[in-house]
Design an enzyme around this catalytic site. Structure first.
Site, PDB file in Angstrom:
ATOM      1  N   THR A 271       0.760  -1.263  -0.020  1.00 35.01           N
ATOM      2  CA  THR A 271      -0.022  -0.017  -0.090  1.00 35.01           C
ATOM      3  C   THR A 271       0.962   1.158  -0.061  1.00 35.01           C
ATOM      4  O   THR A 271       0.336   2.430  -0.233  1.00 35.01           O
ATOM      5  CB  THR A 271      -1.065  -0.057   1.017  1.00 35.01           C
ATOM      6  OG1 THR A 271      -0.107  -0.140   2.466  1.00 35.01           O
ATOM      7  CG2 THR A 271      -1.965  -1.071   1.067  1.00 35.01           C
ATOM      8  N   GLY A 356       3.992 -11.450  -1.587  1.00 29.08           N
ATOM      9  CA  GLY A 356       3.322 -10.159  -1.763  1.00 29.08           C
ATOM     10  C   GLY A 356       4.216  -9.583  -3.059  1.00 29.08           C
ATOM     11  O   GLY A 356       3.347  -8.761  -3.617  1.00 29.08           O
ATOM     12  N   GLU A1297      22.781  29.117   4.573  1.00 29.92           N
ATOM     13  CA  GLU A1297      22.615  28.716   2.939  1.00 29.92           C
ATOM     14  C   GLU A1297      23.798  28.549   2.077  1.00 29.92           C
ATOM     15  O   GLU A1297      23.811  27.909   1.016  1.00 29.92           O
ATOM     16  CB  GLU A1297      21.672  29.835   2.487  1.00 29.92           C
ATOM     17  CG  GLU A1297      20.224  29.816   3.054  1.00 29.92           C
ATOM     18  CD  GLU A1297      19.627  31.017   2.463  1.00 29.92           C
ATOM     19  OE1 GLU A1297      18.686  30.958   2.013  1.00 29.92           O
ATOM     20  OE2 GLU A1297      19.968  32.311   2.883  1.00 29.92           O
TER      21      GLU A1297
HETATM   22  C1  LIG Z   1       9.359   1.577   0.035  1.00 29.07           C
HETATM   23  C2  LIG Z   1       9.189   0.578  -0.568  1.00 29.07           C
HETATM   24  C3  LIG Z   1      10.123   0.289  -1.496  1.00 29.07           C
HETATM   25  C4  LIG Z   1      10.138  -0.943  -2.414  1.00 29.07           C
HETATM   26  N1  LIG Z   1      11.240  -1.190  -3.138  1.00 29.07           N
HETATM   27  C5  LIG Z   1      11.354  -2.477  -3.914  1.00 29.07           C
HETATM   28  C6  LIG Z   1      12.267  -2.672  -4.992  1.00 29.07           C
HETATM   29  O1  LIG Z   1      13.089  -1.991  -5.068  1.00 29.07           O
HETATM   30  N2  LIG Z   1      12.069  -3.777  -5.606  1.00 29.07           N
HETATM   31  C7  LIG Z   1      11.082  -4.534  -5.456  1.00 29.07           C
HETATM   32  O2  LIG Z   1      11.189  -5.701  -5.920  1.00 29.07           O
HETATM   33  N3  LIG Z   1      10.089  -4.400  -4.456  1.00 29.07           N
HETATM   34  C8  LIG Z   1      10.063  -3.208  -3.747  1.00 29.07           C
HETATM   35  N4  LIG Z   1       9.305  -2.947  -2.790  1.00 29.07           N
HETATM   36  C9  LIG Z   1       7.989  -3.821  -2.985  1.00 29.07           C
HETATM   37  C10 LIG Z   1       7.885  -4.717  -1.842  1.00 29.07           C
HETATM   38  O3  LIG Z   1       8.764  -5.690  -2.064  1.00 29.07           O
HETATM   39  C11 LIG Z   1       6.516  -5.241  -1.681  1.00 29.07           C
HETATM   40  O4  LIG Z   1       5.718  -4.126  -1.233  1.00 29.07           O
HETATM   41  C12 LIG Z   1       6.543  -6.213  -0.765  1.00 29.07           C
HETATM   42  O5  LIG Z   1       7.264  -7.410  -0.964  1.00 29.07           O
HETATM   43  C13 LIG Z   1       4.943  -6.879  -0.302  1.00 29.07           C
HETATM   44  O6  LIG Z   1       4.821  -7.822   0.386  1.00 29.07           O
HETATM   45  P1  LIG Z   1       3.647  -7.590   1.413  1.00 29.07           P
HETATM   46  O7  LIG Z   1       3.945  -8.665   2.355  1.00 29.07           O
HETATM   47  O8  LIG Z   1       3.992  -6.400   2.210  1.00 29.07           O
HETATM   48  O9  LIG Z   1       2.463  -7.558   0.769  1.00 29.07           O
HETATM   49  P2  LIG Z   1       1.096  -6.960   0.840  1.00 29.07           P
HETATM   50  O10 LIG Z   1       1.219  -5.560   0.785  1.00 29.07           O
HETATM   51  O11 LIG Z   1       0.567  -7.605   1.995  1.00 29.07           O
HETATM   52  O12 LIG Z   1       0.278  -7.492  -0.646  1.00 29.07           O
HETATM   53  C14 LIG Z   1       0.669  -6.962  -1.574  1.00 29.07           C
HETATM   54  C15 LIG Z   1      -0.351  -7.281  -2.422  1.00 29.07           C
HETATM   55  O13 LIG Z   1      -0.050  -8.913  -2.869  1.00 29.07           O
HETATM   56  C16 LIG Z   1      -1.303  -9.560  -2.530  1.00 29.07           C
HETATM   57  N5  LIG Z   1      -0.746 -10.632  -1.686  1.00 29.07           N
HETATM   58  C17 LIG Z   1       0.121 -10.763  -0.818  1.00 29.07           C
HETATM   59  N6  LIG Z   1       0.747 -12.034  -0.807  1.00 29.07           N
HETATM   60  C18 LIG Z   1      -0.026 -12.750  -1.381  1.00 29.07           C
HETATM   61  C19 LIG Z   1       0.050 -13.928  -1.706  1.00 29.07           C
HETATM   62  N7  LIG Z   1       0.983 -15.098  -1.075  1.00 29.07           N
HETATM   63  N8  LIG Z   1      -0.615 -14.475  -2.834  1.00 29.07           N
HETATM   64  C20 LIG Z   1      -1.507 -13.608  -3.919  1.00 29.07           C
HETATM   65  N9  LIG Z   1      -1.434 -12.293  -3.213  1.00 29.07           N
HETATM   66  C21 LIG Z   1      -0.800 -11.864  -2.387  1.00 29.07           C
HETATM   67  C22 LIG Z   1      -1.918  -8.707  -1.720  1.00 29.07           C
HETATM   68  O14 LIG Z   1      -3.351  -8.708  -1.309  1.00 29.07           O
HETATM   69  C23 LIG Z   1      -1.844  -7.088  -2.318  1.00 29.07           C
HETATM   70  O15 LIG Z   1      -2.658  -6.926  -3.266  1.00 29.07           O
HETATM   71  C24 LIG Z   1       9.205  -1.834  -2.078  1.00 29.07           C
HETATM   72  C25 LIG Z   1       8.312  -1.537  -1.182  1.00 29.07           C
HETATM   73  C26 LIG Z   1       8.364  -0.387  -0.634  1.00 29.07           C
HETATM   74  C27 LIG Z   1       7.255  -0.019   0.423  1.00 29.07           C
END
Ligand SMILES: Cc1cc2nc3c(=O)[nH]c(=O)nc-3n(C[C@H](O)[C@H](O)[C@H](O)COP(=O)(O)OP(=O)(O)OC[C@H]3O[C@@H](n4cnc5c(N)ncnc54)[C@H](O)[C@@H]3O)c2cc1C
Ligand code: FES
Ligand code: FES
Length: 1367
Positions: A271, A356, A1297
């Site tokens: 998100t 995710g 500055e």
């Molecule tokens: C500041 C920031 C920097 C980032 N930089 C990078 C980067 O450089 N490179 C990169 O690759 N990623 C990057 N990301 C992405 C990050 O890796 C993903 O946000 C994270 O891995 C998502 O995992 P989560 O568990 O938080 O997923 P969630 O936020 O819980 O879910 C994300 C989405 O996937 C769905 N979902 C979750 N798990 C599953 C599952 N097992 N099966 C089906 N659907 C599922 C959820 O419903 C949602 O739609 C970044 C994220 C942030 C916030």
């Protein structure tokens, strides 16, 4: 389970306090709960995207089976509260605080001067604390007493994802490294603990003690028996299935029962990118399903459960194992872990799951690294859909339509391959991954990423490729792709340069960014560069074999001499742990003439900034009934608003909307005024039509800030753009249509000499050359914030984060149509301003006050980061057209500059900029100098004051012109710039009102001293040598001077002595992190101690500086333009003089009577004798000396990577003249922080607008301020004490500055490095134009650097090799 947990309630602890919630909206984030439902204000909201670290807290989880606590940092702005059932949370004030005593982390941050505005500091402390306790839990050998097991490199990396806009990071790194077991204490910078000459042992003993065995208990005992229980899903809509079967039935049930929207959730970090506006009917948390958290490996491969976090995967891959993984398994594990360390930042990786990430890539086309990596290793995934489970290649799943919300990724399988299947067992798999991103250590999405796997073996004519997999991602493609045609072409080939050349041509055809992607050609050329890097070492079979092809090829490519202490990740190189920042030196020269003025004291209140107790506007407890506002702004210029409709879907997160406020709500007698910058006003809201994209249309008011934000974001505005003119977006269009700002062009500078004569004397001329500078966003860590509380009798108290309290106050009164005495505006501290909270806070405060006035309820507006970036304007873009004449020896004889300033829509403070641009341009002796300036009015957000307003543009232009001249004459830039530096005589001519005495002109000597201190001459030779030896990395060095004219402004102060002898001061300036309060405190102690010198140390402890209250202290003016600290000091000193005059006779009398007297007795007696113990004064600077010049110079060395365009700032050396610094530690902080902000402007911060003029780089995803891994690796600063300056305030000079301008050296050194790259091309006969004549855009981001070197550099190199006659 005992107690209330049996009822399925949400139970957790915060800083040891137990919370039990019987129901909560499942979309509530931890940060929302901490800040707005409870009252933990220490974690701050800086972005809400996971991109800044201000909100970082520690989460502790208890594993009852292993009786073990897991501690990890998280971004509380993304973590959902319901996911923390049974967890403990620790925020910075939980580590330590004012009442219970501070933690050594707070104390060391304070003592190392590692906090300025303080808004980033609690988050920094928590990121670091997490690394610290985890290191100390590890099984490394015990560290020496007082230290942690953490290494210096780990200490730096712990904070690599946290942004700080003030300090420049060096002192933060020092504070963190002071805990590291391997730190060389002598490498740590200026602090309050040590004195000159202290031995190493003494230094260690003086640090605030740290004892790992006494680390805080992060998980309270009372929570242990409540850790493993479940929420009652009926009340929270939060389901936590414990098996795949349960998950499956839940999903099926949700379909059969038509449950509505379902959200699968793990870390919820997604998100941060895909902002949520919808409410879901069901949340399904996958983390309690054991099968989804597996991590297994054997000789066949690695299995990773979908809910495993990226951090956990990294440590798993790095952990040693008894299992024989084989060479392939070892290699793949190591490379994947290295790459994953650059994904996001530590506090996101700690909760971000692999599944995710992949789901985001598959479903929404997220530019993922994981997806590319798994494609590269030919991974297989297990998937659960409503139809059952299946296993398929990740590549196949990517090719399918987007998964629906009820399909769940269960795990990933990375199959191992076996070497030696081909050709007499000599074949070998090679695997490499690549990533080019604005920040080398992560915290930025890649422009392109790649993972390559090749099965090769040596052959007598070269290396044969048996099979190859080339995965590319993030380049502007829906999904990561295999470059199939290239793979096909290469398979079976014996590699040589020609084959590689042909393959690269195919890459260009395969890796094609989709329309609309930024820098498409750059991304394609990166793709080519990566494959070149992978395969080129294999084209020369003999050397490849001998240099260890079979130990991996990444290393074989790296040229020896460039493998210095700056490997991307600061890891081990040649057995020695490397840090990101190498040792920096600070030399501060202070004076005791006005003791305690001149002491490098720590910043006032810094420890409570670190603990998060320092109160910013959003930390003020919201009054009952408080509402919240968010701006709806126009996305079109010159558009009439036909209608605004709020989305009223029942599932929207925008519930509790009260209404919207527009210009129609301005009371009769009030004005539609939102800002006033001395020269003209600006409407608060658009009326008839919106003038520019970003124009304020309305404020949505709702019961919570989130609701207001979502309502504003989802509001639909219908525009009428018929019969409107086309907008004016550029200065050229403004000139063509005579669109200029109305305010005076406040130029008080005359041209110098006769330009025509100067041109006539010249041997060479440049005629009508052009250059441009873009805008820059402030990126104060605390977004614009105001709280307005209506009071009796039509009065109102407004708490605003403003740098210009009195004018903001006036604008509010004018808008509401009430007398100014009805408004009281209070500003305590500002979480970073940089000019952006002077005029640009006024509309926010005024809209907030208007909403409160209309609704008769308190209203707070905490502008979200994305909106703040769009509506707040920023630095003025400038275009200059110049003509110059110069002699063959580089002496300049004439310059004429036509400067077009893009002021945006309103006057704001733009009329001031002309003087500043010209003053800065005059830093060289141009011989004759003439100019013309125009302040263009455009349909863009108003451009406003930003740190070094106009000066930074003027100074850069001056240097760009001397560089241009040097390139024509084929001379060293340094030789042209140094021979055109002013003599004192020419200085007086160019700066009539500000040149000062000859003895004060320190610039020539600074330039000389810098040559010695930076070893400029020797390093130039070393750089030449480096450039000769290296093909793909080039270095450049640059030394440049600055001359910075400042003006002092009238400033009030009030000093009062209370009955107990404590002293309170209302200073005219706002504390925005620049240390104003600290300097004022020191000056008061000095000035009052004129009664009795021996009291000075006692007095400094007695002073408190308090908030600005515009009804108590009037005429405060703005806190900007560098001189407010000294003016506030002087005003306070004048107050003290009055008090000294009143108190001295009494002191003498008492002394005569009693033999001695102390301060407290004196004050008691004065009280008894009815002596007035309050003094007010208004410092009005003397017109003859209110302007003065500041001097400094810097040398910077930069290395560029020709393949990616990535610059590395190897070293910067600065000498800056502070006069007699009022507080050298504070001034040093200003110099370093300012310099780093300048690096941001010149190298990283891309302020882009779309065709409508709407700012589009409006998030932490797209706007990249410097991070610890992008600043100078070695930053040496000398705060020069240039002695007594009788016309200056206590001999001091400004620091807030001017040092920003010194960052031009970084840009200039980058240009020098590019020049070397182009020279090399020329030497291959591959550059048609001159190697030296080119212009390097600002900011010199990676695409710009690489484009300027040549996007087809690799191809040209190979062509050169191909065309060489074979020997
Ligand atoms: C500041 C920031 C920097 C980032 N930089 C990078 C980067 O450089 N490179 C990169 O690759 N990623 C990057 N990301 C992405 C990050 O890796 C993903 O946000 C994270 O891995 C998502 O995992 P989560 O568990 O938080 O997923 P969630 O936020 O819980 O879910 C994300 C989405 O996937 C769905 N979902 C979750 N798990 C599953 C599952 N097992 N099966 C089906 N659907 C599922 C959820 O419903 C949602 O739609 C970044 C994220 C942030 C916030
Ligand atoms: S506010 Fe959470 S990371 Fe910025
Ligand atoms: S001190 Fe870091 S943002 Fe201000």
């Amino acid at each position: 389970m005992e107690g209330s947990q049996r009822n399925g309630n949400l139970v957790f602890a915060v800083n040891g306090e137990r919370f039990e919630l019987t129901c909560v909206d499942p979309s509530t984030t931890l940060l929302q709960f901490l800040r707005y439902h409870a009252s933990f204000k220490s974690p701050k909201l800086g972005c809400g995207e996971g991109g800044c670290g201000a909100c970082v807290v520690l989460v502790s989880k208890y594993d009852s089976k292993l009786n073990r606590v897991e501690d990890f940092s998280v971004s509380s702005c993304l973590t959902l509260l319901c996911s923390l059932n049974g967890c403990a949370i620790t925020s910075s004030d939980g580590l330590g605080n004012t009442r219970d005593g501070y933690h050594p982390i707070h104390q060391r941050f304070a003592g190392f001067h590692a906090s300025q505005c303080g808004f980033c500091t609690p988050g920094m402390c928590m990121s670091f604390f997490s690394a610290l306790i985890n290191a100390d839990k590890g099984n490394k050998p015990d560290p020496p007493p007082g230290f942690s097991k953490l290494t210096s490199s780990e200490a730096e990396k712990a904070i690599a994802g946290n942004l700080c806009r003030c300090t420049g990071y060096r002192p933060i790194a020092d504070a963190c490294k002071s805990f590291a077991s391997d730190v060389d204490i002598e490498d740590l910078g200026l602090n309050t603990f040590w004195q000159n000459g202290d031995s190493k042992e003494t230094k260690v003993s003086k640090l605030p003690p740290y004892d790992p065995s006494k680390n805080l208990v992060t998980y309270p005992e009372f929570l242990k028996n409540e850790s493993g229980t479940h929420l009652d899903s009926t009340r929270y809509s939060w389901f936590s299935p414990v098996s795949i079967e349960e998950l499956e039935s839940l999903l099926k049930h949700s379909v059969s029962e038509n449950v509505g929207s379902v959200k699968i959730v793990v870390g919820n970090t997604g998100t941060g990118y895909y902002k949520e506006t919808q409410r879901y009917d069901q949340y399904i948390d996958l983390r309690r399903i054991p099968d989804l958290s597996i991590l297994n490996r054997d000789c066949k491969g690695i299995e990773i459960g979908a809910t495993v976090t990226i951090s956990r995967v990294i440590s798993f891959l790095n952990e040693g194992t008894d299992v024989n993984l084989g060479s392939y398994g070892e290699m793949v594990s190591q490379k994947l872990a290295q790459h994953m360390q650059k994904i996001a930042n530590p506090f996101v990786r700690n909760t971000a799951s692999v599944g995710g990430n992949l789901a985001m890539a598959q479903k929404f086309g997220f530019p993922s690294d994981m997806s590319t990596l798994f494609l590269g290793v030919d991974a297989t995934v297990s998937l659960l859909t409503i139809h059952g489970q299946e296993k398929l290649k990740w590549e196949e799943l990517l090719a399918r339509p987007a998964l629906d919300s009820r399909s769940v990724l269960l795990s990933v399988w990375i199959p191992f391959k076996k070497d030696g299947n081909f050709l007499l067992n000599f074949s070998k798999f090679l695997f490499e991954t690549y990533r080019a991103a604005p920040r080398p250590l992560g915290s930025a999405l890649a422009y392109v990423n790649a993972a390559f796997l090749a099965d090769v073996s040596p052959h007598r004519n070269g290396v044969v490729i048996h099979s190859i997999k080339l995965a590319y991602g993030a380049f502007g493609t829906e999904h990561a792709i295999p470059a199939k045609t290239v793979e096909k072409y290469l398979t079976g080939k014996i590699l040589n340069v020609k084959i590689l050349y042909e393959a690269l041509k195919l890459v260009k055809l395969n890796v094609v960014p989709e329309p609309g992607t930024s820098y498409p050609e750059y991304r394609s050329s990166l793709a080519i560069g990566f494959l070149f890097k992978f395969l080129y070492p294999l084209t020369d079979v003999d050397s490849t074999v001998s240099s260890g092809l079979f130990h991996g090829i990444g290393e074989t490519f790296v040229e020896d001499s460039s493998k210095s202490n700056n490997d991307d990740d600061g890891d081990t190189s040649q057995g020695k742990t490397q840090t990101i920042l190498s040792s920096a030196k600070q030399v501060v020269e202070s004076s005791t003439e006005y003791y305690p003025v001149g002491e490098p004291m720590k910043k006032y209140g810094v420890s409570m900034q670190a603990s998060g107790e320092a109160v910013y506007v959003d930390d003020i407890p919201s009054p009952p009934n408080c509402l919240h506002g968010a701006f709806i702004y126009s996305t079109k210029p010159l558009a009439r608003v036909k209608s605004i409709s709020l989305q009223h879907e029942s599932k929207s997160l925008a519930d509790g909307v009260i209404g919207i406020i527009t210009f129609k709500d301005i009371p009769s007698g009030g004005e539609n005024i939102g800002a006033w910058g001395q020269f003209g006003t600006e409407p608060l809201f658009a009326e008839e039509r919106c003038e520019y994209a970003g124009d304020r249309i309305a404020v949505v008011v709702a019961k919570s800030q989130r609701s207001a934000d979502v309502a504003a974001r989802t509001a639909v505005v219908e525009y009428d753009i018929e019969d409107t003119d086309s907008p004016i977006l550029t200065v050229e269009e403004a000139v063509e249509r005579s669109s200029f700002l109305q305010g005076p062009l406040s130029l008080n500078t005359e041209p110098i000499g006769d330009f025509s004569k100067g041109m006539a004397e010249a041997d060479h001329k440049i005629l009508s050359a052009e250059l441009r500078l873009p805008s820059e966003y402030y990126f104060y860590m605390e977004p614009q914030t105001t709280l307005a509380v209506p009071d009796e009798d039509n009065t109102m108290v407004v708490y605003a984060s403003t740098q210009w309290p009195d004018y903001t106050h006036s604008v509010i009164a004018r808008c509401l149509g009430v007398p100014e005495h009805n408004i009281r505006l209070i500003t305590r501290r500002v979480g970073g301003g940089f000019g952006g909270k002077a005029v640009r806070n006024m509309p926010v405060s005024t809209a907030c006050a208007l909403a409160a006035y209309k609704l008769r309820r308190p209203v707070k507006i905490y502008v979200n980061r994305n909106t703040d970036m769009v509506i707040s304007g920023g630095r003025h873009p400038v275009k200059v057209t110049y003509s110059a004449g110069f002699k063959s020896n580089g002496k300049i004889t004439a310059l004429h500059a036509d400067v077009l300033i893009n002021g945006g829509i309103s006057d704001d403070i733009t009329p001031l900029i002309a003087n500043h641009v010209i003053a800065a341009l005059k830093k060289y002796n141009w011989g004759a100098f003439s100019f013309d300036l125009k302040n263009c009015k455009t349909n863009l957000t108003s451009k406003s004051a930003m740190r070094a307003l106009g000066h930074v543009q003027g100074s850069y232009i001056a240097d760009a012109i001397t560089e241009h001249i040097a390139s024509i004459l084929e001379m060293e830039v340094d030789s042209v710039s140094s021979q055109n530096i002013h003599t004192y005589e020419s200085l007086k001519l160019f700066y009539k009102d500000s040149a000062g005495e000859s003895g004060e002109y320190t610039l020539p000597s600074i330039m000389d001293q810098l040559v010695t201190s930076s070893r400029f001459v020797d390093r130039r030779k070393t750089i030449d040598e480096f450039n000769r030896k290296n093909t793909w990395k080039k270095r450049g060095i640059s030394r440049l001077p600055i001359v910075y004219e400042v003006t002092q402004y009238a400033t009030p102060a009030k000093v009062s002595i209370l009955q107990d002898g404590s002293i309170v001061c209302e200073a005219g300036g706002v504390e925005i992190g620049q240390g104003l309060w600290t300097k004022v405190k020191q000056v008061i102690a000095y000035a009052l101690s004129l009664i009795e010198r021996s009291w000075s140390e006692e007095l400094v402890e007695k002073v408190r500086i308090i908030q600005i209250d515009t009804l108590s202290l009037v005429q405060t003016g703005y806190t900007a333009q560098s001189t407010k600290s000294e003016a506030s000091c002087e005003a306070a000193r004048l107050c003290c003089n009055i008090l000294v005059e009143r108190l001295t006779p009494l002191k003498e009398k008492l002394q005569e009577q009693n033999g001695s007297v102390d301060w407290t007795t004196l004050i008691h007696e004065a009280e008894a004798q009815q002596i007035d113990l309050q003094a007010h004064s208004y410092f009005v600077p003397d017109s003859s000396s209110k302007k003065y010049l500041n001097y400094g110079a810097a040398v910077s060395e930069v290395e560029i990577d020709i393949l990616t365009g990535q610059p590395r700032i190897m070293q910067s050396d600065i000498i800056y003249d502070c006069g007699q610094s009022l507080n050298p530690a504070v001034d040093l902080g200003q110099i370093e922080g300012c310099f780093v902000q300048g690096i941001g402007y010149f190298m990283f911060e891309e302020y882009l607008t779309n065709e409508d003029g709407l700012m589009v780089t409006n998030s932490t995803w797209t706007y990249h301020i410097p991070t610890i891994d992008t600043i100078s690796q070695n930053l040496n600063v000398r705060v020069l004490n240039s002695g007594h300056h009788k016309k200056r305030i206590l001999s001091s000079k400004a620091s807030g500055e001017p040092p920003l301008l010194l960052a031009t050296t970084v840009h200039s050194a980058t240009r020098a490095a590019i020049r070397e790259a182009r020279k090399q091309l020329k030497s291959w006969d591959k550059l048609e134009e001159s190697d030296s004549k080119f212009y390097l855009d600002v900011p010199a981001i990676m695409p710009v650097v690489k484009t300027t070197c040549g996007l087809d550099y690799v191809e040209k190199y190979l062509e050169t090799l191909i065309s060489k006659p074979s020997t």
